[in-house]
Design a protein around this motif. Structure first.
Motif, PDB file in Angstrom:
ATOM      1  N   LEU A   9       0.988  -1.519  -0.185  1.00 46.47           N
ATOM      2  CA  LEU A   9       0.002  -0.146  -0.195  1.00 46.47           C
ATOM      3  C   LEU A   9       1.039   1.316   0.069  1.00 46.47           C
ATOM      4  O   LEU A   9       0.291   2.368  -0.618  1.00 46.47           O
ATOM      5  N   ARG A  10       2.032   1.193   0.505  1.00 43.22           N
ATOM      6  CA  ARG A  10       3.113   2.325   0.419  1.00 43.22           C
ATOM      7  C   ARG A  10       3.347   2.620  -0.981  1.00 43.22           C
ATOM      8  O   ARG A  10       3.531   3.790  -1.506  1.00 43.22           O
ATOM      9  N   PHE A  11       3.665   1.740  -1.641  1.00 43.82           N
ATOM     10  CA  PHE A  11       3.890   1.903  -3.097  1.00 43.82           C
ATOM     11  C   PHE A  11       2.953   2.052  -4.120  1.00 43.82           C
ATOM     12  O   PHE A  11       2.885   2.681  -5.199  1.00 43.82           O
ATOM     13  N   GLU A  12       1.643   1.359  -3.798  1.00 47.81           N
ATOM     14  CA  GLU A  12       0.550   1.248  -4.609  1.00 47.81           C
ATOM     15  C   GLU A  12      -0.753   1.471  -3.711  1.00 47.81           C
ATOM     16  O   GLU A  12      -1.462   0.598  -3.199  1.00 47.81           O
ATOM     17  N   PRO A  13      -1.074   2.775  -3.638  1.00 46.52           N
ATOM     18  CA  PRO A  13      -2.277   3.205  -2.915  1.00 46.52           C
ATOM     19  C   PRO A  13      -3.478   2.908  -3.366  1.00 46.52           C
ATOM     20  O   PRO A  13      -4.516   2.656  -2.458  1.00 46.52           O
ATOM     21  N   ASN A  14      -3.527   2.473  -4.568  1.00 48.13           N
ATOM     22  CA  ASN A  14      -4.943   2.162  -5.422  1.00 48.13           C
ATOM     23  C   ASN A  14      -5.185   0.682  -4.927  1.00 48.13           C
ATOM     24  O   ASN A  14      -6.160   0.355  -5.778  1.00 48.13           O
ATOM     25  N   GLU A  45      -9.034  -5.184   0.104  1.00 53.52           N
ATOM     26  CA  GLU A  45     -10.484  -5.933   0.431  1.00 53.52           C
ATOM     27  C   GLU A  45     -10.501  -7.270  -0.367  1.00 53.52           C
ATOM     28  O   GLU A  45     -10.881  -8.531   0.086  1.00 53.52           O
ATOM     29  N   GLN A  46     -10.306  -6.872  -1.912  1.00 54.36           N
ATOM     30  CA  GLN A  46     -10.578  -7.995  -2.938  1.00 54.36           C
ATOM     31  C   GLN A  46      -9.355  -9.056  -2.332  1.00 54.36           C
ATOM     32  O   GLN A  46      -9.523 -10.273  -2.740  1.00 54.36           O
ATOM     33  N   ALA A  47      -8.205  -8.553  -2.202  1.00 56.03           N
ATOM     34  CA  ALA A  47      -7.035  -9.402  -2.198  1.00 56.03           C
ATOM     35  C   ALA A  47      -7.216 -10.323  -0.931  1.00 56.03           C
ATOM     36  O   ALA A  47      -6.906 -11.455  -0.850  1.00 56.03           O
ATOM     37  N   GLU A  48      -7.920  -9.679   0.101  1.00 59.25           N
ATOM     38  CA  GLU A  48      -8.101 -10.670   1.310  1.00 59.25           C
ATOM     39  C   GLU A  48      -9.151 -11.541   1.094  1.00 59.25           C
ATOM     40  O   GLU A  48      -9.207 -12.966   1.407  1.00 59.25           O
ATOM     41  N   VAL A  49     -10.153 -11.340   0.324  1.00 53.34           N
ATOM     42  CA  VAL A  49     -10.989 -12.273  -0.194  1.00 53.34           C
ATOM     43  C   VAL A  49     -10.406 -13.375  -0.861  1.00 53.34           C
ATOM     44  O   VAL A  49     -10.631 -14.511  -0.844  1.00 53.34           O
ATOM     45  N   ASN A  50      -9.794 -12.915  -1.976  1.00 53.51           N
ATOM     46  CA  ASN A  50      -9.141 -14.126  -2.647  1.00 53.51           C
ATOM     47  C   ASN A  50      -8.283 -14.878  -1.845  1.00 53.51           C
ATOM     48  O   ASN A  50      -8.028 -16.090  -2.072  1.00 53.51           O
TER      49      ASN A  50
END
Length: 606
Positions: free
Chosen positions: A99-104, A108-113
């Motif tokens: 998230l520090r390098f890619e704020p977008n 949530e979707q990554a955690e779901v996957n």
């Protein structure tokens, strides 16, 4: 080579001798291993063991095997869940870094996957729970250390809760507290002590039947369980119902362990729980002392067992059991324990356990379904009604084939009739032990026959029983000093005639028409009864109508027998019943337990 032979002949001869011995030994072992049928010997020993096992033994051992394997599978899957929880923490740390390098980044979707891709151990865990709860009520509690397993269940309840994600912590914490409170209140009802108002809190105030199969228990634990189901719904509702597999499914591990601990605690004792707690404490902090104590205890029990049996019989039995292992070692078959362990690690041990358990359960289910079928119990059909519909009169009106087709509708009726005993004969004698000994050389077989069997009586005229007197008549005609008739298993056929009332009274007399007779097959359980019957005895018997109904001399299986006019009571009781497994009540007990496991105290099965 030519120069070596002539210059060093003695050395060359010694080398040639060593070479020939090596070749001969290898070829000889190969030829000997092909001559001796080791695989056939192992198969014969295996089938000999299987042939001596009974249905009662399988009904005792299979539920225990399924329970222990399923419980081990639950533990392995729980440890895998703990490992995934560590991976989850690493995944959260990685997403925080990204998230520090890619704020977008859609965290949530990554955690779901991530949660969806790690559902496999949860599926295997729930499948293992399914097998545990179906096998526990029908397994022998004498062979299950309930106190120790209850302690293990409580331990995994706590540890599995601590491994849960903190995102749904308000719901998981309240759910665990609610479930623990409901479990404690239900446990108070089975405790022997007087807990006053606390025991009143867990009491069922009244029940409301729901149809013919379910009952609603109105009580405080019931209200707690309703609130627990609400919390489950709230957990599943998170993230647009993606919380079902992100939060609810992981919490089900904690829920199942907690429910299992409550169920096993009902079968535990206070002393057992103290013993289990001390045992686990010693296991953690005094493992060497514990190991020595267990070894000494096993040694003492082994010595007591060894002294209580005959030494020679033990040695011979161990030697016979070691024969397949010696053949396996002697032929040097490519077998390695390390390779087996590696193969098990390559293929998941949990999958292996579940596949075998599923196969065993399906096999048992088909056997139970086949043995139960569509039988009708406690039929009111009398023997006179059966004779009128399926006997000689019906044959004369039409023909026997048409009668058999019509009488096939009566198949499965369990009847209890009264008849006149005519005679009994032995149709089969099974003695696997004697058959195996007869294949041995004469002197070895005779020695083992005396070792495992019984010697013929001395035939002293002054002190001889009736049974010994019968054996004395045959003693000098036999070719052995000992016999193994104690291992005989007999199958009998009993011919029973139908009585009817005479014109001058109700005294039953035998009808002359032998075509109305029926034949009953009896197992070895009825041996003592049948040997005490005499021709003309009036017997009451129970059987199930099946097979060639409507034909001459139909053959049924004897289920129970009582002699009504015997001078002396039959041993060991008046009525002898064939020992059968009540599969229907066993399956009903398992299903009821499984339903109560998930829904009690809110709902319970009738």
């Amino acid at each position: 080579l030519f120069f070596q032979v002539f210059k060093y002949p003695l050395h060359a001869i010694m080398e040639i001798k060593e070479y020939l011995i090596d070749i001969a030994s290898k070829a000889g072992m190969h030829w000997l291993s092909t001559i001796v049928p080791t695989h056939h010997i192992n198969a014969l020993i295996f089938f000999f063991i299987i042939s001596n096992l009974t249905i009662e033994f399988f009904a005792f051992i299979i539920p225990l095997v399924i329970f222990y394997l399923s419980f081990i599978s639950m533990v392995i899957c729980t440890l895998k869940v703990f490992q995934d929880s560590k991976a989850w923490e690493n995944f959260r740390a990685l997403t925080d870094l990204l998230l520090r390098f890619e704020p977008n980044l859609d965290v949530e979707q990554a955690e779901v996957n991530f949660g969806w891709n790690h559902l496999e151990p949860y599926f295997y865990f729930l499948l293992s729970v399914f097998f545990v709860i179906f096998s526990f009520p029908i397994a022998s509690k004498d062979c299950i250390p309930c106190s120790e397993l209850a302690t293990v269940s409580v331990f995994f309840t706590v540890t599995s809760y601590m491994s849960l994600s903190t995102c749904a912590e308000p719901y998981t914490r309240r759910a665990l507290m609610t479930e623990t409170a409901a479990g404690c209140l239900s446990l108070l009802q089975v405790l022997p002590g007087n807990f006053g108002y606390l025991k009143f809190l867990g009491k069922t105030f009244f029940t409301v039947p729901v149809g013919h199969f379910f009952v609603i228990n109105v009580s405080i634990p019931c209200l707690l369980f309703l609130y627990l189901f609400y919390l489950f719904f709230r957990m599943a509702q998170l993230r647009n119902f993606k919380g079902t597999y992100c939060y609810l499914v992981p919490y089900l591990v904690c829920f199942m362990w907690c429910e299992l601990s409550v169920v096993i605690l009902r079968e535990s004792s206070g002393i057992g729980l103290v013993r289990a707690s001390i045992g686990y404490f010693l296991f953690l902090f005094a493992l060497p002392v514990l190991g020595v104590g267990i070894a000494l205890m096993c040694l003492v029990h082994f010595i007591k067992w060894f002294l209580s049996l005959e030494l020679m019989k033990i040695v011979v039995t161990l030697v016979l059991c070691a024969v397949p292992l010696l053949f396996r070692w002697w032929t040097k078959v490519n077998f390695s324990v390390v390779e087996v362990v590696k193969s098990l690690t390559r293929s998941s041990i949990v999958k292996l356990i579940l596949v075998w358990i599923t196969a065993v359960v399906l096999f048992c289910w088909f056997y139970v379904y086949r043995s139960e079928g569509m039988k009708v119990y406690n039929s009111t059909l009398t023997w006179n009604q059966y004779g009128f519909l399926c006997g000689p009169r019906a044959w004369k009106e039409t023909n026997m084939a048409r009668t058999q087709i019509l009488c096939s509708h009566l198949e499965g009726h369990r009847v209890t009739w009264t008849g006149r005993f005519k005679y009994v004969r032995v149709t089969e004698i099974d003695n696997s032990a004697e058959s195996a000994i007869n294949m041995l050389p004469f002197f070895i077989g005779d020695w083992m026959r005396c070792l495992y069997g019984e010697t013929y009586p001395l035939c002293d005229p002054k002190n001889v029983t009736l049974e010994e007197e019968e054996l004395c008549r045959l003693k000098f005609l036999t070719k052995h000093k000992c016999h193994m008739k104690m291992f005989d298993r007999y199958k009998f056929e009993i011919t029973v005639g139908m009585p009817f009332s005479s014109k001058n009274g109700s005294k039953p007399i035998e009808e002359d028409d032998i075509t109305k007779d029926i034949v009953l097959k009896a197992s070895n359980e009825f041996k003592k009864v049948l040997l005490n019957l005499r021709q003309g005895s009036i017997i009451e018997f129970s059987t199930i109508l099946e097979g060639r109904l409507g034909s001459k001399w139909p053959v049924f299986e004897l289920k129970a027998i009582t002699c009504l006019n015997c001078m002396s009571k039959l041993l060991p009781a008046g009525r002898h019943v064939k020992i059968e497994q009540d599969w229907r009540s066993t399956v009903h007990k398992a299903i009821k337990f499984a339903f109560d496991f998930f829904f009690f105290p809110f709902l319970s099965a009738a």
